[in-house]
Scaffold this motif. Structure first.
Motif, short mmCIF file in Angstrom:
data_model
loop_
_atom_site.label_atom_id
_atom_site.label_comp_id
_atom_site.label_asym_id
_atom_site.label_seq_id
_atom_site.Cartn_x
_atom_site.Cartn_y
_atom_site.Cartn_z
N ASP A 91 48.62 -35.90 59.31
CA ASP A 91 49.58 -35.03 58.30
C ASP A 91 50.92 -34.59 58.65
OD1 ASP A 91 47.24 -34.82 57.20
OD2 ASP A 91 46.46 -32.85 57.68
N HIS A 92 51.15 -34.48 60.08
CA HIS A 92 52.33 -34.14 60.65
C HIS A 92 52.79 -35.28 61.92
CE1 HIS A 92 52.53 -30.52 58.46
NE2 HIS A 92 51.21 -30.64 58.61
N PRO A 93 53.45 -36.25 61.28
CA PRO A 93 53.81 -37.24 62.41
C PRO A 93 55.00 -37.07 63.38
CG PRO A 93 54.51 -37.95 60.03
CD PRO A 93 53.80 -36.71 59.97
N PHE A 94 55.12 -35.72 63.23
CA PHE A 94 56.09 -35.28 64.45
C PHE A 94 55.62 -35.09 65.54
CE2 PHE A 94 54.80 -31.66 61.73
CZ PHE A 94 54.29 -30.94 62.95
N LEU A 95 54.09 -35.16 65.62
CA LEU A 95 53.60 -34.75 67.23
C LEU A 95 53.72 -35.88 67.86
CD1 LEU A 95 50.06 -33.40 65.94
CD2 LEU A 95 52.13 -31.99 66.75
N LEU A 96 54.19 -35.58 69.27
CA LEU A 96 54.20 -36.45 70.23
C LEU A 96 53.12 -36.64 70.83
CD1 LEU A 96 57.73 -35.35 71.77
CD2 LEU A 96 57.53 -37.32 70.29
N THR A 97 52.45 -35.89 71.40
CA THR A 97 51.18 -35.83 72.15
C THR A 97 50.27 -34.55 71.92
OG1 THR A 97 52.07 -34.93 74.33
CG2 THR A 97 52.26 -37.27 74.11
N SER A 98 49.11 -35.10 72.24
CA SER A 98 47.99 -33.96 72.14
C SER A 98 47.02 -34.21 73.24
CB SER A 98 47.22 -33.95 70.91
OG SER A 98 48.00 -33.61 69.82
N ARG A 99 46.70 -33.26 74.07
CA ARG A 99 45.66 -33.44 75.05
C ARG A 99 44.64 -32.44 74.59
NH1 ARG A 99 48.24 -33.12 80.85
NH2 ARG A 99 49.07 -31.12 80.02
N TYR A 100 43.58 -32.76 74.97
CA TYR A 100 42.34 -31.99 74.69
C TYR A 100 41.31 -31.86 75.64
CZ TYR A 100 40.10 -36.05 72.99
OH TYR A 100 39.42 -37.29 73.05
N ALA A 101 40.32 -30.89 75.42
CA ALA A 101 39.20 -30.69 76.10
C ALA A 101 38.03 -29.99 75.47
CB ALA A 101 39.28 -29.93 77.47
N GLY A 102 36.98 -29.56 75.77
CA GLY A 102 36.06 -29.02 74.86
C GLY A 102 36.21 -27.57 74.36
N ASP A 103 37.18 -26.86 75.37
CA ASP A 103 37.79 -25.58 74.98
C ASP A 103 39.24 -25.40 75.14
OD1 ASP A 103 38.11 -26.24 77.60
OD2 ASP A 103 36.99 -24.30 78.38
N HIS A 104 39.94 -26.35 75.00
CA HIS A 104 41.28 -26.04 74.91
C HIS A 104 42.18 -27.40 74.61
CE1 HIS A 104 40.80 -27.27 78.97
NE2 HIS A 104 42.17 -27.63 79.01
N ALA A 105 43.27 -27.24 74.28
CA ALA A 105 44.13 -28.25 73.77
C ALA A 105 45.75 -27.88 73.81
CB ALA A 105 43.98 -28.88 72.23
N GLU A 106 46.69 -29.19 73.93
CA GLU A 106 48.12 -28.73 74.20
C GLU A 106 48.70 -29.69 73.28
OE1 GLU A 106 50.09 -28.46 78.02
OE2 GLU A 106 50.33 -30.47 77.52
N ILE A 107 49.43 -29.21 72.33
CA ILE A 107 50.39 -30.21 71.48
C ILE A 107 51.64 -30.10 71.81
CG2 ILE A 107 50.75 -30.34 69.00
CD1 ILE A 107 48.34 -28.90 68.22
#
Length: 173
Positions: A91-107
């Protein structure tokens, strides 16, 4: 309602007509004795590009800001988190990276905005506004960093701060 920075009302009150200059003096005092169209200069803040004759970049031009948004909440299946982040990236191709786990994420992404306040406001709305449409977990924002392009590149060059956004995409922690 008009907002005034702390102390400004008191300093204006002292110049607004108490000097005996009448109505014209009061209007001039409220404007800080500036000619029409002249900008107010803050003596405690250096002017941008002070050494180049004052021809800096206009404040209204957008700048690039590197944003790191951290979210966290109750544990959900990793497949749900990944699917939601993939949809957000679609939806928003400006995102560079996303890191994730089952209880948190970083964009992490670049935002174009007039100033830090605008970039931060957009970042703080991102997760909540797209939670339903992208199928994101009902997590809360627990961290936000917004830095200008110069600071980002300086940090990377010095070996600290966020590493360059590679690999691009959605990766587990």
């Amino acid at each position: 309602m008009r907002r005034v920075r702390p102390g400004a009302a008191a300093s204006r009150a002292g110049t607004s007509g108490a000097s005996g200059g009448g109505a014209d003096r009061g209007a001039q005092g409220a404007r800080g004795a500036r000619a029409d169209g002249e900008e107010r200069v803050l003596s405690s803040v250096p002017a941008p590009d002070a050494g180049s004759g004052g021809h800096g970049t206009p404040e209204d031009l957008p700048r690039l800001w590197h944003v790191t948004l951290s979210v966290s909440g109750r544990e959900v299946p990793l497949t749900e988190v990944r699917r939601g982040l993939e949809q957000l990236a679609h939806d928003h191709p400006f995102l560079l990276t996303s890191r994730y786990a089952g209880d948190h994420a970083e964009i992490r992404y670049w935002e174009e905005a007039r100033d830090l306040h605008d970039a931060a406001a957009v970042a703080l709305r991102l997760w909540g506004e797209h939670r339903r449409t992208a199928g994101l977990p009902p997590w809360e924002i627990v961290g936000l960093e917004v830095i200008d392009r110069e600071t980002y590149h300086q940090r990377v060059a010095e070996g600290y701060g966020p590493p360059p956004a590679a690999p691009v995409g959605i990766q587990p922690f």
